[in-house]
Design an enzyme around this catalytic site. Structure first.
Site, short mmCIF file in Angstrom:
data_model
loop_
_atom_site.label_atom_id
_atom_site.label_comp_id
_atom_site.label_asym_id
_atom_site.label_seq_id
_atom_site.Cartn_x
_atom_site.Cartn_y
_atom_site.Cartn_z
CD1 TRP A 1 -2.04 5.18 11.34
CD2 TRP A 1 -0.58 4.48 9.80
NE1 TRP A 1 -1.26 4.21 11.92
CE2 TRP A 1 -0.36 3.75 11.00
CE3 TRP A 1 0.21 4.18 8.70
CZ2 TRP A 1 0.62 2.78 11.11
CZ3 TRP A 1 1.18 3.20 8.81
CH2 TRP A 1 1.38 2.52 9.99
CG ASP B 1 -7.55 19.93 8.05
OD1 ASP B 1 -8.34 20.72 7.50
OD2 ASP B 1 -7.85 19.31 9.08
CE1 TYR C 1 -2.83 7.28 5.18
CE2 TYR C 1 -0.77 6.10 5.51
CZ TYR C 1 -2.11 6.10 5.17
OH TYR C 1 -2.73 4.92 4.84
CG ASN D 1 -1.72 1.31 1.29
OD1 ASN D 1 -2.44 1.64 0.35
ND2 ASN D 1 -1.56 2.05 2.37
#
Length: 481
Positions: free
Chosen positions: A182, A277, A168, A164
Site C-alpha cells: 500500500w 505491474d 493492493y 475501506n
C-alpha cells in the site's frame, strides 16, 4: 441487479454462455497469468480454471473485467453514468457540501437499504489452511514470488469506524506472513498512519478473495476519502452488502470465498518486489509493512479470484474506463463546467486524462486543470488535456486536431514540478514525486491571445444541402454497381 456473491455471478455468466471453463491442469507459476492476459487482449469472457496443479480442491477465476462490455453485464446498463446520476439526483435539493452530503446520506434521505447488513457467514474457519496453501499466482518470470493480485484488503478508520476496501498486490512470504504494497497516498496507508498517531503499530486487517464483482470493482475504485466503501458498494448494487464481523472487529463480506484475518505490523517492514505491474515494467523492490495471519476462513470448494497485469489494455484498463463513466457525474458536481472525460485505456489510467469543458472566461482551462489535480485519483494524472465542449474526448483524432490548431506551447502548456505522481511510473526519477503536464487545447479569448480568435470556416447551408443531395445519388449508384 445485485449478485449475491461470486458464485451467483459465475452462474449468471454460464447461463449467458459467457464463461470459459478450462479443465486442463494449469500451474499458478506463470501459466494462469499468461493465459489470462492473452484472453483479455482478445476480449474473451471470464476464465474458470477447474484443475490447479498442486492445489487440489481449488478453482481459480480470472478475467472478470474483460472489457467495458463486462460492466454493462454486471450493472445491467450500457450507460454507466446513469448509476451515479440516479443517486446524485436524490441529493440535488440539499444545500450542503458534497462531502457532507455523502457523509450524512443515511440520515438525510433514508438510504438505509444501501448500508451494510449483518449476516451469518457462508465461510468457516479452516485450522489447517495458511498463506502458502492459497493458489496465489506468479505473474511474470522475474517477480519476487507468488502474489494475491485481486484480493481485497479491508481496514477500519480508528476514529470514524469507516471501512475501506482496496486492491493492493500482496506478496506471500511464508505460511503466516505476506507483504502489503500500500503506497503512501492509498487509503490503507493513510488509515495506518492514524493508528500510528495513537501509538498503535499493529493494524487490524482482513484480506478477502472472491466476492461479487460490484464489491470487487468498488475496492478498485477511487471512492472519496471519508466515504465508507461498503456504502458505496451498496449505492452501486442498489442494496446493502451482507457483512460479518470478525474477532478483530473488521467487517467482511459474508459470502467471500476466502477470508484472512490478522494485522499489519508497521514495525516489520520487508523488501517487496520486484513485480511486473500494469505499466509493463518491473517495479523495483521497496520496503512495505508485513501482514501477520491469525485465522483463515474459507467456503466449501473455494474459488480464488486473480488478475494478470501488464501492458494495456488488461483488466485494470477496463476498470479505469468504468470508473471514468461512473464517477463522471461526481466530478461534474465538483467541476460544474466539466462536460466529459476520457481516461484512455492506453493512458494507464493515471497517465493521461482528456477533459472537455464549457468555456466562459479566459484562464478557465488552467483553473479546471488545477481543480482536477485536486480530486482523488485524478490527482495522480501525469498529463491533463483540456478541450472545448464540441470536441469529442473519445475521438483521439479530434483531440489531436485541437492540440495542433489551438495550442501555442509557450502560452498553453503548464508544467508543475515536484508534484505527487503514481509511484509505479517508471519515468519518475524520485517517486512518488515527479512532474505534471497540462495542455490547454481550448479556443482562446482575446485576453488570453492578445487578438480575436479567427473565424472558423463554415459551408453555405444551401450549397451544402445541394451537394449532399448530389453526392448521396452518386454514392448510391456507386455502391450498387
Amino acid at each position: 441487479m445485485a449478485f449475491k456473491d461470486l458464485r451467483d455471478y459465475i452462474e449468471f455468466m454460464r447461463k449467458r454462455n459467457k464463461l470459459i471453463e478450462i479443465n486442463e491442469e494449469v500451474s499458478v507459476d506463470l501459466e494462469i497469468a499468461e493465459i489470462t492476459r492473452r484472453a483479455t487482449y482478445n476480449h474473451l469472457p471470464p476464465l474458470l480454471f477447474n484443475k490447479i496443479v498442486n492445489f487440489e480442491g481449488w478453482r481459480v477465476i480470472s478475467n472478470i473485467f474483460y472489457s467495458i462490455e463486462s460492466f454493462y453485464e454486471i450493472f445491467g446498463t450500457n450507460r454507466l453514468e446513469s448509476i451515479s446520476e440516479k443517486f446524485i439526483s436524490n441529493l440535488s435539493e440539499i444545500p450542503i457540501t458534497f462531502i457532507d452530503k455523502l457523509k450524512s446520506l443515511k440520515d438525510i434521505i433514508g438510504l438505509g437499504k444501501i448500508m451494510p447488513r449483518a449476516r451469518s457467514p457462508n465461510f468457516k474457519e479452516d485450522y489447517f489452511m495458511n498463506l502458502a496453501k492459497l493458489p496465489a499466482i506468479k505473474t511474470w518470470p522475474k517477480d519476487a514470488g507468488r502474489y494475491l493480485t485481486f484480493s481485497i484488503t479491508i481496514t477500519k478508520d480508528p476514529d470514524t469506524d469507516i471501512h475501506n476496501l482496496s486492491v493492493y498486490r500482496i506478496q506471500i512470504i511464508n505460511e503466516k506472513e505476506a507483504i502489503v504494497h500500500w503506497q503512501a497516498f492509498k487509503r490503507g496507508s493513510i488509515t495506518a498512519r492514524k493508528y500510528l498517531e495513537k501509538n498503535i503499530t499493529k493494524i487490524p486487517v482482513a484480506i478477502v478473495t472472491g466476492v461479487d464483482p460490484v464489491i470487487a470493482f468498488t475496492a478498485a475504485s477511487p471512492v472519496p476519502h471519508g466515504l465508507d466503501k461498503y456504502m458505496f458498494a451498496g449505492i452501486l448494487r442498489g442494496e446493502g452488502v451482507d457483512v460479518t464481523k470478525l474477532d478483530n472487529q473488521i467487517l467482511v463480506p459474508s459470502h467471500a470465498e476466502v477470508v484472512l484475518e490478522g494485522y499489519v505490523d508497521l514495525n516489520d517492514m520487508r523488501l517487496e518486489g520486484p513485480f511486473g505491474d500494469h505499466m509493463g515494467y518491473y517495479t523495483p523492490p521497496d520496503y512495505y509493512p508485513t501482514f501477520k495471519l491469525e485465522r483463515v476462513y474459507i467456503r466449501d470448494e473455494p474459488i480464488f479470484h486473480v488478475t494478470s497485469v501488464g501492458k494495456p489494455p488488461l483488466e485494470d484498463a477496463w476498470i479505469g474506463k468504468a470508473v471514468e463513466r461512473i464517477f463522471l457525474p461526481f466530478a461534474k458536481m465538483l467541476v460544474p463546467e466539466l462536460v466529459d472525460m476520457n481516461l484512455p485505456e492506453y493512458g494507464l489510467f493515471t497517465g493521461i486524462g482528456i477533459f472537455s469543458i464549457k468555456k466562459y472566461y479566459p484562464g478557465q482551462a488552467k483553473r479546471v486543470m488545477m481543480a482536477l489535480w485536486g480530486i482523488g485519483q485524478l490527482s495522480l494524472l501525469k498529463i491533463i488535456i483540456i478541450v472545448d465542449q464540441d470536441i469529442n474526448v473519445h475521438d483521439i483524432n479530434q483531440v489531436m486536431y485541437a492540440i495542433a490548431a489551438h495550442v501555442d506551447p509557450k502560452r498553453d502548456i503548464v508544467i508543475i514540478d515536484n508534484a505527487l505522481t503514481d509511484s509505479l511510473d517508471p519515468s519518475v526519477p524520485s517517486p512518488p514525486l515527479g512532474s505534471k503536464l497540462g495542455i490547454d487545447a481550448t479556443r482562446k479569448f482575446k485576453e488570453e491571445m492578445g487578438k480575436e480568435w479567427p473565424e472558423e470556416v463554415k459551408s453555405d447551408e444551401k450549397i451544402a444541402k445541394k451537394a449532399e443531395q448530389i453526392l448521396s445519388k452518386i454514392i448510391k449508384k456507386y455502391q450498387s454497381s
